[in-house]
Design an enzyme around this catalytic site. Structure first.
Site, mmCIF file in Angstrom:
data_model
loop_
_atom_site.group_PDB
_atom_site.id
_atom_site.type_symbol
_atom_site.label_atom_id
_atom_site.label_comp_id
_atom_site.label_asym_id
_atom_site.label_seq_id
_atom_site.Cartn_x
_atom_site.Cartn_y
_atom_site.Cartn_z
ATOM 1 N N ALA A 113 0.861 -1.181 0.000
ATOM 2 C CA ALA A 113 0.000 0.000 0.000
ATOM 3 C C ALA A 113 0.901 1.236 0.000
ATOM 4 O O ALA A 113 2.062 1.153 0.380
ATOM 5 C CB ALA A 113 -0.869 -0.015 1.251
ATOM 6 N N GLY A 129 0.524 -5.222 0.583
ATOM 7 C CA GLY A 129 -0.557 -5.177 -0.389
ATOM 8 C C GLY A 129 -0.140 -5.773 -1.727
ATOM 9 O O GLY A 129 -0.971 -6.306 -2.470
ATOM 10 N N GLU A 145 -0.610 -9.295 -1.466
ATOM 11 C CA GLU A 145 -2.059 -9.557 -1.474
ATOM 12 C C GLU A 145 -2.622 -9.486 -2.897
ATOM 13 O O GLU A 145 -3.493 -10.282 -3.264
ATOM 14 C CB GLU A 145 -2.764 -8.560 -0.544
ATOM 15 N N GLU A 153 3.824 -5.715 6.934
ATOM 16 C CA GLU A 153 2.917 -4.774 7.615
ATOM 17 C C GLU A 153 3.206 -4.660 9.101
ATOM 18 O O GLU A 153 3.081 -3.596 9.702
ATOM 19 C CB GLU A 153 1.455 -5.205 7.424
HETATM 20 N N1 3HC Z 1 4.629 3.467 0.097
HETATM 21 C C1 3HC Z 1 5.127 4.673 -0.196
HETATM 22 N N2 3HC Z 1 6.448 4.902 -0.396
HETATM 23 C C2 3HC Z 1 7.274 3.857 -0.294
HETATM 24 C C3 3HC Z 1 6.812 2.565 0.009
HETATM 25 C C4 3HC Z 1 5.414 2.383 0.205
HETATM 26 N N3 3HC Z 1 4.877 1.181 0.489
HETATM 27 N N4 3HC Z 1 7.864 1.732 0.066
HETATM 28 C C5 3HC Z 1 8.942 2.480 -0.221
HETATM 29 N N5 3HC Z 1 8.597 3.754 -0.431
HETATM 30 C C6 3HC Z 1 9.482 4.871 -0.794
HETATM 31 C C7 3HC Z 1 10.519 5.152 0.292
HETATM 32 O O1 3HC Z 1 9.990 6.016 1.285
HETATM 33 C C8 3HC Z 1 11.641 5.769 -0.484
HETATM 34 O O2 3HC Z 1 11.296 7.103 -0.713
HETATM 35 P P1 3HC Z 1 12.465 8.250 -0.796
HETATM 36 O O3 3HC Z 1 13.332 7.825 -1.938
HETATM 37 O O4 3HC Z 1 11.698 9.485 -1.002
HETATM 38 O O5 3HC Z 1 13.189 8.198 0.532
HETATM 39 C C9 3HC Z 1 11.577 5.035 -1.838
HETATM 40 O O6 3HC Z 1 10.260 4.459 -1.913
HETATM 41 C C10 3HC Z 1 12.587 3.931 -1.968
HETATM 42 O O7 3HC Z 1 12.494 3.096 -0.822
HETATM 43 P P2 3HC Z 1 13.801 2.489 -0.135
HETATM 44 O O8 3HC Z 1 14.827 3.530 0.065
HETATM 45 O O9 3HC Z 1 13.327 1.732 1.054
HETATM 46 O O10 3HC Z 1 14.314 1.501 -1.292
HETATM 47 P P3 3HC Z 1 14.959 0.068 -1.192
HETATM 48 O O11 3HC Z 1 15.248 -0.338 -2.581
HETATM 49 O O12 3HC Z 1 16.037 0.055 -0.172
HETATM 50 O O13 3HC Z 1 13.806 -0.901 -0.630
HETATM 51 C C11 3HC Z 1 11.601 -1.829 -0.491
HETATM 52 C C12 3HC Z 1 12.645 -1.128 -1.381
HETATM 53 C C13 3HC Z 1 12.123 -3.191 -0.055
HETATM 54 C C14 3HC Z 1 10.344 -1.976 -1.267
HETATM 55 C C15 3HC Z 1 11.381 -0.965 0.782
HETATM 56 O O14 3HC Z 1 11.123 0.356 0.387
HETATM 57 C C16 3HC Z 1 10.243 -1.390 1.665
HETATM 58 O O15 3HC Z 1 10.404 -2.307 2.453
HETATM 59 N N6 3HC Z 1 9.090 -0.708 1.558
HETATM 60 C C17 3HC Z 1 7.967 -0.909 2.430
HETATM 61 C C18 3HC Z 1 7.198 -2.133 2.085
HETATM 62 C C19 3HC Z 1 5.999 -2.254 2.978
HETATM 63 O O16 3HC Z 1 6.063 -2.065 4.176
HETATM 64 N N7 3HC Z 1 4.858 -2.622 2.397
HETATM 65 C C20 3HC Z 1 3.650 -2.800 3.140
HETATM 66 C C21 3HC Z 1 2.875 -1.533 3.141
HETATM 67 S S1 3HC Z 1 1.445 -1.623 4.204
HETATM 68 C C22 3HC Z 1 0.311 -2.475 3.300
HETATM 69 O O17 3HC Z 1 0.602 -2.927 2.232
HETATM 70 C C23 3HC Z 1 -1.056 -2.581 3.919
HETATM 71 C C24 3HC Z 1 -1.936 -3.535 3.181
HETATM 72 O O18 3HC Z 1 -1.846 -4.806 3.743
HETATM 73 C C25 3HC Z 1 -3.369 -3.094 3.239
#
Ligand code: 3HC
Length: 684
Positions: free
Chosen positions: A63, A102, A105, A125
């Protein structure tokens, strides 16, 4: 804004593309586009099957976290996933990079999943204080089984495509052109009916022994302590087993909303961005290029030097390690090999990888060998004269442009740099012990440190999987400097009537992995000791004088049995009592609240001074240091975020209540007072 979702036809297969850099987060436009394209594909008679694929570095990484806390924009992600699954034509997910949250998912909503071997799938998450809220807790166990779903959702750790394939979460692993393979797969299955739908009944949730959940909770009690999200994830997966799908998703929704509106999710989401912000160096242009680091030199093969070297070896960077004598060198390299072998025994490394890493190590007794290194890290004991001597020698032998780093935890980098003719190449790289494991790296910026040296240090940190934070030169930098008031107050409290166990308990209940005295015993009570048993000016001196140096000697603030289990020590209590009597301190009952105010509020005060003096770039960097360097509970965001959540006026009031007891050396941070007065926060 251009539409992130587009489509194209390959014969009778429709490819739906997402192109939403940097990580294809499932923001509103992506969700809307996916539903639009699925409906269009379903309505188009020429289309027999669909592939969902992403451009750029990854499949949907979850998400869009930046949308959290804002008014929701329809359709919700659960609706999108349901819509994909309900499609009457087969939908194949083409997964590369990371299918997270997400994203995973969405993949589960597809009828089939094809992945590159390098792809990873996960439910992170929990790291944001949440649970998979788009049906993941219900579809996950149906497809991957309860055990794996529990592990993925409660730890947040992703699994490899291979593991996902073994568990049935990925149908086919393909090499080469992912989308071409996904289209071929779609061709194969285009006429297969009924379509496999992850929300439907599955044998994997049949006859699951209910004790699985209790056992899992018990086995992970320490890990989950104080943290609400892992248990909420577990409850939802339990619901997948105990309730019909429709009811299970309602349970998931209710728990998701509970978590989302709670303080822990807010703290964790704050921390997600704090960690990413830490990588940004203020005042340094994005165009500054890092220097090339082909070989690293490490001076000292002790615990720190060995641990530091392992980071680079594991990342495939050759290391020259230099010691004074053969015995110390052999001992140091022996410990490194043993550590690698123990990692291999736990299945986290193969024998070949151990060999590969050790093969990159060049042990040497010749200082001149460091001349071939692009970065040289000094990791000898804390003594300014010794360090100056080493840097003088290094200045004579290091090649032009080499970075000269010190792993000092307290000493002045500017003074160390001053003995060289190239202070611009000197930087502090403060690793935390055990250096091969702890994620934090303080990058200490000297007055003259060049911008490209800092950029190199930050880039290298990422390569060796550390989280780096820039710190300014001051005694103890960010982390250890904040430990000083905590330790001082903890020791004062002992004399006023608290016990080591009471103080430690308050810290552990707060969520720290251990309290100040447990930490002292683990690290060594003798650290920084003057080594004169006749000079006894503190409780620590008294303990050191009788060989109570901590766990390594079987005794410190606590007594330890042969299994290193601690118990309160009468001897220590009598030392404390003697000390208090000699100083005329009257013992009194100490409340847990006083311990919080004197040991945690004083840390916040020190953090505010660090910020005010510009020794940390931003308050959130201080939080990153404390979460990754000392195990501050991430669900409390870090000391500065926590202070904001408590209210800075509450912190100031508490400190005022204790001011007389804090001692003559203690003083208020003006920044803290000003912010409290103005009703401002450090972090928002
Ligand atoms: N939403 C918005 N922005 C995101 C994002 C997300 N899910 N994931 C990463 N970003 C952004 C980061 O903030 C960063 O922004 P910046 O360049 O402005 O600082 C940019 O994308 C790059 O991210 P990273 O520096 O972390 O890049 P990496 O290549 O090191 O890692 C990644 C990539 C493994 C995808 C890592 O970013 C990550 O783990 N992201 C989060 C994943 C996550 O937690 N997903 C679950 C979200 S909650 C959800 O899905 C709820 C659902 O179940 C309903």
């Amino acid at each position: 804004m251009t539409d992130p979702i587009s489509s194209e036809n390959h014969g009778d297969v429709r490819i739906i593309w997402s192109d939403n850099p940097p990580v294809n987060a499932l923001g509103a436009a992506v969700r809307q586009g996916l539903v639009r394209e699925i409906e269009a594909a379903e309505d188009d008679d020429s289309v027999k099957a669909v592939v969902i694929a992403c451009k750029g570095r990854t499949f949907f990484a979850g998400a869009d976290i930046t949308e959290f806390g804002k008014p929701p924009v329809m359709p919700w992600l659960p609706t999108v996933v349901d819509r994909i699954e309900a499609c009457e034509k087969p939908v194949v997910a083409a997964i590369h990079g990371t299918a997270l949250g997400g994203g995973c998912e969405v993949a589960l909503g597809c009828h089939y999943r094809v992945a590159l071997p390098s792809a990873k799938l996960g439910f992170p998450e929990v790291n944001l204080g949440l649970l998979p809220g788009a049906g993941g807790t219900q579809r996950g166990p149906r497809v991957a089984g309860v055990e794996l779903a529990l592990k993925m959702a409660t730890t947040g750790k992703p699994i490899t495509a291979g593991e996902a394939h073994d568990a049935g979460l990925v149908d086919r692993i393909v090499e080469g052109d992912l989308v071409q393979h996904a289209v071929a797969y779609a061709e194969e299955v285009k006429d297969v009916r009924p379509l496999p739908r992850s929300s439907e009944h599955s044998d994997k949730i049949e006859n699951v022994d209910p004790s699985v959940f209790e056992d899992y909770k018990k086995a992970n009690a320490k890990l989950f302590r104080g943290d609400v999200a892992p248990l909420a994830n577990l409850e939802c997966i339990k619901a997948a087993v105990e309730q019909p799908y429709e009811q299970g998703v309602m349970t998931e929704r209710t728990k998701f909303m509970e978590l989302m509106s709670g303080p822990q999710a807010k703290a964790r989401q704050y921390f997600f961005f704090a960690e990413r912000k830490a990588a940004k160096i203020e005042g340094v242009d994005d165009s500054v290029e890092p220097r090339e680091i082909k070989r690293v030199g490490v001076i000292g093969a002790g615990t720190m030097g060995g641990g530091i070297s392992m980071n680079f070896l594991t990342a495939g960077i050759p290391v020259t390690i230099v010691e004074m004598n053969q015995e110390a060198l052999d001992r140091g390299t022996g410990v490194m090999l043993k550590n690698y072998q123990s990692t291999a025994r736990k299945g986290r490394m193969t024998e070949e990888q151990v060999e590969g890493a050790m093969g990159l190590l060049k042990p040497s007794l010749n200082f001149d060998d460091l001349g071939e290194c692009d970065l040289i890290i000094e990791a000898v004991y804390e003594n300014m004269d010794v360090k100056k001597d080493i840097f003088t020698k290094l200045d004579g032998i290091a090649k032009n442009g080499a970075i000269l780093a010190s792993n000092t935890s307290y000493l002045d980098i500017n003074e160390i740099a001053s003995v060289t003719k190239r202070p611009e190449d000197v930087v502090g790289l403060h690793f935390f012990s055990p250096a091969n494991i702890m994620k934090l790296l303080e990058v200490v910026r000297g007055d003259k440190t060049a911008d490209d040296v800092l950029v190199t240090a930050m880039a290298l940190a990422k390569k060796i999987r550390k989280v780096a934070v820039i710190a300014g030169v001051c005694y103890g930098f960010i982390g250890n400097r904040m430990l000083i008031p905590r330790q001082l107050q903890a020791e004062k409290l002992l004399m006023e009537g608290a016990t080591p166990q009471q103080i430690d308990k308050v810290h552990v209940e707060f969520g720290m992995p251990m309290g100040p005295f447990q930490m002292a015993d683990l690290a060594g009570v003798d650290i920084g000791w003057h080594r004169d048993p006749e000079r006894i000016e503190s409780i620590r001196d008294a303990l050191c004088a009788i060989d109570r140096w901590g766990q390594k000697k079987g005794a410190g603030f606590y007594d330890y049995d042969e299994n290193r289990r601690p118990s309160p020590s009468e001897k220590v209590q009598s030392i404390i009592d003697d000390f208090a009597a000699k100083q005329g301190i009257e013992k009194r009952e100490i409340s847990d609240q006083e311990i919080v105010e004197r040991t945690l509020y004083t840390m916040v005060n020190e953090g505010a001074k660090i910020l005010d003096e510009g020794k940390a770039q931003r308050a959130s960097d201080i939080d990153v240091v404390w979460v990754y360097g000392y195990g501050w509970p991430v669900y409390r965001g870090g000391p500065m975020y926590w202070a904001d959540s408590e209210g800075l006026d509450t912190i100031v009031e508490g400190l005022k209540r204790q001011e007389e007891r804090l001692g003559d050396d203690w003083s208020f941070s003006q920044l803290l007072l000003d912010k409290a007065e103005a009703g401002e926060k450090f972090t928002r």
